[in-house]
Design a protein around this motif. Structure first.
Motif, PDB file in Angstrom:
ATOM      1  N   ASP A 125       0.829  -1.213   0.000  1.00 20.63           N
ATOM      2  CA  ASP A 125       0.000   0.000   0.000  1.00 20.63           C
ATOM      3  C   ASP A 125       0.861   1.260   0.000  1.00 20.63           C
ATOM      4  O   ASP A 125       0.526   2.256  -0.649  1.00 20.63           O
ATOM      5  N   ALA A 126       1.988   1.201   0.733  1.00 15.15           N
ATOM      6  CA  ALA A 126       2.845   2.385   0.826  1.00 15.15           C
ATOM      7  C   ALA A 126       3.431   2.742  -0.536  1.00 15.15           C
ATOM      8  O   ALA A 126       3.573   3.930  -0.870  1.00 15.15           O
ATOM      9  N   ASP A 127       3.764   1.738  -1.320  1.00 16.72           N
ATOM     10  CA  ASP A 127       4.298   2.002  -2.656  1.00 16.72           C
ATOM     11  C   ASP A 127       3.241   2.627  -3.558  1.00 16.72           C
ATOM     12  O   ASP A 127       3.522   3.565  -4.319  1.00 16.72           O
ATOM     13  N   ILE A 128       2.047   2.082  -3.466  1.00 16.23           N
ATOM     14  CA  ILE A 128       0.966   2.641  -4.285  1.00 16.23           C
ATOM     15  C   ILE A 128       0.707   4.090  -3.867  1.00 16.23           C
ATOM     16  O   ILE A 128       0.537   4.978  -4.706  1.00 16.23           O
ATOM     17  N   SER A 129       0.712   4.324  -2.557  1.00 19.57           N
ATOM     18  CA  SER A 129       0.448   5.682  -2.055  1.00 19.57           C
ATOM     19  C   SER A 129       1.488   6.673  -2.563  1.00 19.57           C
ATOM     20  O   SER A 129       1.166   7.807  -2.940  1.00 19.57           O
ATOM     21  N   LYS A 130       2.737   6.229  -2.566  1.00 17.85           N
ATOM     22  CA  LYS A 130       3.817   7.122  -2.993  1.00 17.85           C
ATOM     23  C   LYS A 130       3.626   7.536  -4.456  1.00 17.85           C
ATOM     24  O   LYS A 130       3.729   8.724  -4.807  1.00 17.85           O
TER      25      LYS A 130
END
Lengths: 160, 428
Positions: A125-130
């Motif tokens: 999720d953190a990668d997508i958010s970035k």
């Protein structure tokens, strides 16, 4: 009243001309993906990528450069000027720095932007958010697709 | 744009079709429970997925749903007598129980066992939340009973209506996930409809008519987020849920009830539009129920004794050009439900998607088709159950929420998009 019988009289002439579309890979991870799309037949599409070394430091770096998959360089504003719509493709977790330059050029010229995040199925999720944070300000529509074949379906649906 | 064969695949849902097999993977709403109000009441004709059926409630309160026609000479069992735990054909007295099993053939000696050899095709019919649900697929693959929140809250919290829609199910459903039309077609109703007005979110809607969209796949279908500017650089999000194949849930407004639809094929040219409103933590008020029965919100007024809307294609949907010109309604048609239906029906029974020109904001529709086509292929080729069958895919909510500008709505509204008993919905 619209019935099945009445529909037979709908005019059959084409009702739209092909829209010119620039499809741009924003990061190295999305390049192979866009390169595969470029091998298909499309009505009016140009496939480009953001070459970080040229885009960041090459001639005209203030406005950015793109390259075609056969190595030709073109200014972002030229790619945008010749397009009716721009599709930006970024890998989940990838650096989508170019989105701002391309998005600003599209905004100035009132060209529609769509952003797709690919490779989302296995991404954190953190990668997508970035990646999303970089694309969101510059896109009329953002799609997070877990299935990479979605982009091809979307381009077909949009008659690219 | 879809190719013709893709359009056919998704819009044809009769027996033996791939699209029909998809719908036959789910429990689908068949009737309102009020259509069979008491034991031994008159049977009701039901057409679903291009199959003509008869529904009845026997002397012991058991529901039956089976082939409409008597196995003897093909008489419609709508004329049958509902008596002593079965439907008796009035022509020659053949009688069927709630499973479709023939239990009496008066002209044949009882000892012959002839009746035992006659059985009409039948489907399970269960009551849940004031709705009668059926499963028309392979009995060996029957899924658990439906768990949608609108049928699991207390009876006083929920209201469901249905209406005939004279178009294929897919173009009706696509209207439900096409968030970009709201700022145009329904703009006249946000501040006047009693089931919408007064919400703070309406002001965000009306002050920013160019929302930005994000489409994210969910386990059961899609989350479709429409983003508008709010105060202090934050975003007001309206998040629609789509769960395969045809459930949609619209983002709520203020403390109003939350609502949504099912679109269930009657045949390839018509469908039932089911509309529900419920509040997770309180009873619907008498005023709200009166408004819903009066065709406000997403409900519509129907011709008495039928489910056909009062405003329909035979009367040009009672279009009021003066109201259109004055801006009281954008299209001239009154009521949100009929504003949608009138335009969807105007496309013809099955819209020719080879001719359409979609744009970027149609990505919700494009993604829904993409997922439906993939699910049909996986089901037909490999027998994989489609998304939306599992209970956890059904325990979902739409949401209206204000979030910081850099937060993905899927994260910020994660809890709000799950149905939890006695927990209020997220609404602005």
């Amino acid at each position: 009243m619209t019935t099945a019988a009445a529909l037979r009289f709908r005019i059959q002439e084409p009702n739209a001309r092909a829209r010119a579309t620039s499809v741009i890979a924003l990061d190295p991870a999305s390049e192979p993906f866009v390169a595969r799309l470029a091998e298909d037949r499309w009505n009016h599409a140009t496939f480009l990528k953001w070459p970080e070394e040229v885009g960041a430091a090459g001639p005209g770096a203030d406005e950015g450069w793109l390259t075609t998959f056969d190595g030709r360089q073109t200014r972002i504003r030229e790619a945008v000027d010749s397009a009716d719509q721009v599709i930006m493709v970024a890998a989940a977790g990838g650096r989508a720095d170019a989105a701002a330059l391309i998005g600003r050029a599209c905004s100035d010229r009132r060209v529609t932007t769509t952003a797709l995040i690919v490779g989302a199925a296995d991404a954190a999720d953190a990668d997508i958010s970035k990646t999303l944070a970089q694309l969101r300000p510059w896109s009329l529509m953002v799609v997070i697709a877990s299935s990479d074949d979605y982009v091809r379906d979307m381009m077909t649906a949009l008659r690219v | 744009m879809l190719r013709k064969e893709q359009n056919d695949l998704l819009t044809q849902t009769g027996p033996g079709t791939p699209g029909g097999r998809l719908f036959r993977s789910y429990w689908v709403p068949a009737l309102l429970a009020g259509e069979l109000p008491e034991n031994d009441c008159p049977p009701v004709r039901v057409k679903l997925l291009s199959e003509r059926l008869i529904a009845f409630r026997d002397s012991n309160g058991r529901y039956g749903l089976m082939d409409e026609f008597c196995a003897h000479r093909g008489v419609s069992l709508w004329f049958a007598r509902n008596e002593e735990c079965g439907l008796r054909c009035p022509y020659h007295g053949w009688k069927y129980d709630h499973t479709g099993q023939c239990v009496e053939v008066p002209s044949e000696p009882e000892a012959s066992g002839f009746a035992g050899k006659i059985k009409l095709k039948s489907y399970p019919l269960i009551e849940k939340g004031g709705v009668l649900w059926t499963y028309m697929g392979d009995p060996a693959s029957q899924p658990p009973e439906p768990e949608w929140e609108f049928i699991t809250v207390p009876a006083g919290h929920t209201y469901t209506s249905k209406r005939l829609q004279e178009s294929n199910w897919l173009q009706a459903m696509e209207g439900g996930i096409d968030s970009s039309h709201v700022s145009f077609l329904h703009r006249g109703d946000l501040n006047s409809d009693p089931l919408f007005k007064g919400a703070k979110g309406n002001q965000y809607n009306l002050s920013d008519s160019r929302p930005v969209f994000e489409v994210v796949e969910s386990p059961g279908g899609l989350y479709i987020g429409a983003r508008r500017n709010a105060e202090e650089g934050k975003y007001y999000w309206r998040i629609t849920q789509w769960v395969m194949p045809s459930f949609t849930m619209i983002a709520p407004r203020g403390n109003h009830s939350v609502h949504g639809h099912f679109w269930i094929p009657i045949d390839d040219d018509t469908c039932w539009t089911w509309s529900f409103d419920y509040h997770p933590i309180r009873e619907l008020t008498a005023a709200e129920l009166a408004a819903m029965r009066d065709g406000k919100g997403i409900h519509v007024k129907v011709e008495p004794g039928t489910y056909r809307p009062l405003a329909n294609k035979d009367n040009d949907y009672l279009i009021d050009r003066a109201a259109q010109k004055a801006g009281r309604t954008f299209s001239g048609v009154e009521g949100i439900g009929m504003q949608d239906a009138s335009l969807q029906e105007s496309m013809g029974p099955v819209v020719d998607r080879t001719k359409e020109n979609l744009v970027s904001t149609d990505n919700g529709i494009i993604m829904a088709r993409h997922r439906l086509l993939k699910a049909v292929k996986a089901l037909v080729d490999k027998g994989i159950a489609p998304p939306g069958v599992a209970g956890e895919h059904q325990r979902v909510r739409s949401a209206a929420i204000v979030l910081p500008p850099d937060q993905p709505f899927k994260d910020g509204a994660r809890e709000a998009m799950i149905a939890r008993p006695s927990v209020a919905h997220a609404s602005v």
